[in-house]
Design a protein around this motif. Structure first.
Motif, short mmCIF file in Angstrom:
data_model
loop_
_atom_site.label_atom_id
_atom_site.label_comp_id
_atom_site.label_asym_id
_atom_site.label_seq_id
_atom_site.Cartn_x
_atom_site.Cartn_y
_atom_site.Cartn_z
N ASP A 171 0.70 -1.27 0.08
CA ASP A 171 -0.02 0.04 -0.08
C ASP A 171 0.90 1.23 -0.08
OD1 ASP A 171 1.10 -0.17 2.50
OD2 ASP A 171 -0.75 0.10 3.63
N GLY A 172 2.28 0.92 -0.28
CA GLY A 172 3.18 2.31 -0.04
C GLY A 172 3.59 2.86 1.31
N THR A 173 3.16 2.19 2.19
CA THR A 173 3.77 2.40 3.67
C THR A 173 5.39 2.30 3.66
OG1 THR A 173 1.56 2.09 4.59
CG2 THR A 173 3.62 2.06 5.96
N LEU A 174 5.84 3.33 4.31
CA LEU A 174 7.21 3.10 4.40
C LEU A 174 7.40 2.57 5.90
CD1 LEU A 174 10.22 3.49 3.53
CD2 LEU A 174 10.17 5.84 4.33
N TYR A 175 8.17 1.40 6.04
CA TYR A 175 8.71 0.82 7.20
C TYR A 175 10.03 1.22 7.31
CZ TYR A 175 4.03 -1.03 7.74
OH TYR A 175 2.74 -1.36 7.76
N PHE A 176 10.69 1.01 8.52
CA PHE A 176 12.15 1.22 8.81
C PHE A 176 12.65 0.87 10.15
CE2 PHE A 176 9.85 5.49 9.57
CZ PHE A 176 10.74 5.54 10.71
N VAL A 177 13.77 0.82 10.24
CA VAL A 177 14.35 0.27 11.65
C VAL A 177 15.05 1.77 12.30
CG1 VAL A 177 16.02 -0.95 12.94
CG2 VAL A 177 14.72 -1.87 11.12
N SER A 178 14.79 2.11 13.44
CA SER A 178 15.50 3.09 13.93
C SER A 178 15.52 2.90 15.63
CB SER A 178 14.43 4.36 13.92
OG SER A 178 14.93 5.57 14.76
N ASP A 179 16.44 3.54 16.34
CA ASP A 179 16.52 3.53 17.69
C ASP A 179 16.24 4.61 18.53
OD1 ASP A 179 18.60 5.47 16.76
OD2 ASP A 179 20.18 4.25 17.70
N ILE A 180 15.17 5.56 17.81
CA ILE A 180 14.63 6.44 18.24
C ILE A 180 14.33 6.42 19.82
CG2 ILE A 180 12.76 8.25 18.25
CD1 ILE A 180 12.59 7.67 15.48
N SER A 181 13.64 5.31 20.19
CA SER A 181 13.32 4.69 21.63
C SER A 181 14.50 4.25 22.28
CB SER A 181 12.18 3.77 21.33
OG SER A 181 12.76 2.42 20.71
N GLY A 182 15.59 4.39 21.78
CA GLY A 182 16.78 3.78 22.66
C GLY A 182 17.16 2.43 22.34
N LYS A 183 16.41 1.77 21.49
CA LYS A 183 17.03 0.33 20.88
C LYS A 183 16.41 0.32 19.39
CE LYS A 183 17.88 -2.56 24.78
NZ LYS A 183 17.44 -3.95 25.38
N PRO A 184 16.88 -0.59 18.68
CA PRO A 184 16.53 -0.74 17.29
C PRO A 184 15.24 -1.37 17.26
CG PRO A 184 18.79 -1.36 17.30
CD PRO A 184 18.32 -1.28 18.79
N ARG A 208 0.05 7.58 6.50
CA ARG A 208 -0.34 8.60 5.62
C ARG A 208 -1.09 10.00 6.06
NH1 ARG A 208 -2.91 4.89 0.66
NH2 ARG A 208 -1.00 4.02 -0.08
N GLU A 209 -1.71 9.62 7.18
CA GLU A 209 -2.65 10.82 7.78
C GLU A 209 -1.64 11.77 8.52
OE1 GLU A 209 -3.07 7.09 10.51
OE2 GLU A 209 -2.97 7.56 8.35
N HIS A 210 -0.29 11.46 8.99
CA HIS A 210 0.54 12.48 9.58
C HIS A 210 1.89 12.17 9.40
CE1 HIS A 210 1.08 9.96 13.10
NE2 HIS A 210 -0.29 9.53 13.01
N ALA A 211 2.71 12.92 9.52
CA ALA A 211 4.30 12.72 8.89
C ALA A 211 4.93 12.29 10.27
CB ALA A 211 4.98 13.82 8.70
N GLU A 243 21.49 1.09 1.09
CA GLU A 243 20.31 0.21 1.29
C GLU A 243 19.49 1.01 0.15
OE1 GLU A 243 20.13 -0.89 5.72
OE2 GLU A 243 19.52 1.25 5.26
N LEU A 244 19.53 0.70 -1.04
CA LEU A 244 18.52 1.32 -2.35
C LEU A 244 17.32 0.40 -2.31
CD1 LEU A 244 21.34 1.87 -4.99
CD2 LEU A 244 20.77 3.38 -3.30
N VAL A 245 16.16 1.09 -2.29
CA VAL A 245 14.89 0.27 -2.36
C VAL A 245 13.67 1.35 -3.25
CG1 VAL A 245 12.82 -0.47 -1.14
CG2 VAL A 245 15.13 -0.66 -0.22
N PHE A 246 13.53 0.46 -4.33
CA PHE A 246 12.44 1.05 -5.28
C PHE A 246 11.14 0.99 -4.74
CE2 PHE A 246 15.75 1.17 -8.56
CZ PHE A 246 15.70 2.42 -9.37
#
Length: 585
Positions: free
Chosen positions: A24-37, A44-47, A282-285
């Motif tokens: 559906d076009g949703t972008l998922y990713f890994v981040s340690d914003i919370s302190g761990k990956p 879509r409704e907010h950034a 990490e190239l992803v089309f």
């Protein structure tokens, strides 16, 4: 209360990487914003990003799948990865069953109800390749070594599988899942590393390889004939490649540590090229866009997008950089080593002398790990912190580094191991001749193989260093090879030498056996769960130095492995490191 504030803000940088796009076009990713990956996504409704997983451990390698997102999960840094799936509502399920000690899963490709992965569950030293079709597991490539599956062909009939010979040499097989037969994608008599093989919509295989070349090149193979065609050919490594459903081809080149991004259309004509002051991966089309991960000299790791067909670049995620002040840009320089070999390096000097220091600056010589690696241009909060404290930082790519061709990478193999250590001694000679630096105050620093380089530099050239700092480093090449994860030993012996043929040299080149020569104070960090370099390596060198009246400190994190992934552990290590450098450098 504010005594550690600078440490907090410099070391609190976060990262966003590993883009994965759902149907559906949703972008998922890994981040340690919370302190761990963890896994996050942008609705879509907010950034503002939303956290999807909440796990006591580390997430990596996510792929969209019919049942949601499949991903690797490492509970404690031991790298005994499990396969898990998370649905859109955040519900979790295990795909690898109950965890068993020493059993590792590595995610490959995912398509509809098909999934590929490698596992050593048949035998600890060997990674076979499996597919799961509709939840039914099948062993499709058995091999007494290390294999890694990749993606499926468009019709789901063919699977690409890599087979490692060494870390710099591999074969790629095409596995016919219906006929249960496999054949090599191509034959090669020379050492050839082939990375990121991927199917194009035309049924051809696109990849980067240095078969028949000093450098990695983007190429295309016809699997029915084995015929190869170069997409472009230059004297710099191509590193990453991706192909869109419409036939667009994206690849990157590494030019002296800086990335270039190239786009070709379906006729293989270049339609876009852009150089970056940093590192692209990490190239992803996805429809109308190419996502990629980027870290620049002043930009921490985040996901960016190249919009198609306008070819405009925008930043997609906003993982915080932490420190928001002025960032120091490195200069690309080089020096001659003992035999005239040019050693490239990045040199960072404080903007205004840090906390009042004036030239000449004390120096931190930071050595990368690997050794099959390269210090690139990317954001490094630790380096920027050192600069703020008045230290200059130099990151040499000594012989044995990647990025400069096959020949350069092999200059430190086996019995030439100490030649790369000698490069560090000649770096100090270069520092002595440069008025910017104080050659009497040089700290050698590194982690993993860079940790070995630190210990070797202190032991074989003890008069050159004011102090040393290393993390998860090898103190004894012999015991390292005996005690590292069984599946890694064969791959590592190609670089370091074998216990059967080279034991005399392994002992000669081991810092532990020369520890009596180490004069400089030493600080070491290690994770208890490290599967690559056992904690025993650090304990042994610390005990030996202390027994001889030397100064050696050891910081151990019980919940970490080879990397420090927990933000709180990172901050604790940073304050210890800061205090050590203030005292000894």
């Amino acid at each position: 209360m504010l005594e550690n504030y600078d440490v907090l803000r410099y070391y609190s940088f976060r990262q966003a990487h590993t883009p994965a796009v759902a149907e559906d076009g949703t972008l998922y990713f890994v981040s340690d914003i919370s302190g761990k990956p963890e896994i996050w996504f942008i609705p879509r409704e907010h950034a503002f990003p939303v956290q999807l997983t909440f796990l006591d451990g580390y997430v990596s390698a996510i792929k969209p799948w019919a049942k949601g997102l499949v991903f690797q999960f490492d509970p404690d840094g031991s790298e005994e990865h499990r396969l898990m799936c998370v649905g859109g509502g955040g519900d979790l399920s295990s795909l690898s069953g109950e965890p068993k000690k020493g059993v590792i899963y590595r995610l490959g490709g995912a398509s509809a109800n098909m999934l590929s992965y490698a596992s050593n569950k048949r035998s600890a030293p060997f990674f076979d390749s499996y597919v799961s079709i509709g939840g039914r597991e099948e062993l499709v490539f058995e091999y007494d070594g290390t294999t890694q599956p990749h993606g499926f062909s468009a019709d789901g009939r063919l699977l690409l599988v890599s087979v490692s010979i060494t870390n710099l040499d591999n074969d790629v097989y095409v596995v016919d899942l219906e006929r249960r037969v496999s054949k090599k994608l191509f034959e090669h008599s020379d050492e050839a590393l082939t990375v990121e093989p991927t199917w194009g919509p035309d049924g051809l295989v696109y990849t980067c390889t240095n078969m028949g070349d000093e450098f990695m090149q983007p190429v295309v193979f016809d699997p029915s004939t084995g015929r190869m065609s170069w997409l472009s050919r230059e004297s710099w490594d191509a590193e990453h490649i991706a192909v869109s459903d419409e036939g667009l081809i994206a690849y990157t080149r590494n030019k002296e540590g800086y990335s270039e991004l190239h786009i070709m259309d379906s006729t293989r004509k270049e339609v876009f090229s852009k150089g970056f002051e940093g590192t692209v991966s990490e190239l992803v089309f996805a429809p109308g866009v190419l996502y990629f991960t980027y870290s620049g000299w002043d930009t921490n790791t985040n996901i960016h997008a190249l919009d198609l067909p306008s070819f405009s670049v925008r930043r997609v995620t906003n993982a915080s950089r932490g420190y928001l002040g002025t960032v120091i840009k490195p200069s690309l320089e080089a020096y001659e080593s003992y035999d005239g070999l040019r050693i490239p390096m990045f040199v960072y000097t404080p903007a205004r002398g840090g906390d009042g220091a004036t030239q000449p600056y004390p120096v931190i010589a930071y050595v990368h790990g690997g050794p099959e690696s390269q210090k690139r241009v990317d954001y490094d909060g630790q380096i920027q912190f050192f600069l703020s404290q008045g230290y200059a930082v130099i990151t040499p790519n000594v012989r044995g580094s990647t990025g400069y061709g096959k020949s350069y990478t092999h200059l430190d193999d086996v019995r030439r191991r100490l030649d790369s250590v000698k490069d560090l001694a000649w770096l100090v000679k270069w520092i002595e001749a440069d008025p910017r630096f104080d050659e009497t105050r040089v700290c050698v620093m590194g982690r993993s193989y860079g940790g070995y380089m630190v210990l070797a530099a202190l032991a074989f050239y003890p008069e050159l260093w004011r102090c040393g700092v290393e993390a998860v480093g090898i103190a004894n090449l012999e015991t390292f090879l005996r005690n590292t994860s069984v599946w890694r030993r064969k791959l590592r012996e190609a670089e370091y030498g074998s216990l059967e043929k080279d034991l005399d040299f392994l002992r000669k080149a081991s810092p532990l056996n020369q520890a009596h020569r180490i004069r400089a104070p030493l600080l070491i960090q290690h994770g208890s769960n490290d599967p690559r370099v056992p904690l025993s390596e650090s304990k042994a060198i610390v005990e030996r130095i202390r027994a001889q009246g030397g100064t050696a400190e050891l910081v151990v994190f019980e919940d970490e492995g080879h990397m420090i992934q927990n933000i709180q552990n990172r901050l604790k290590w940073a304050t210890t490191l800061r205090d050590f450098l203030k005292k000894y450098l």
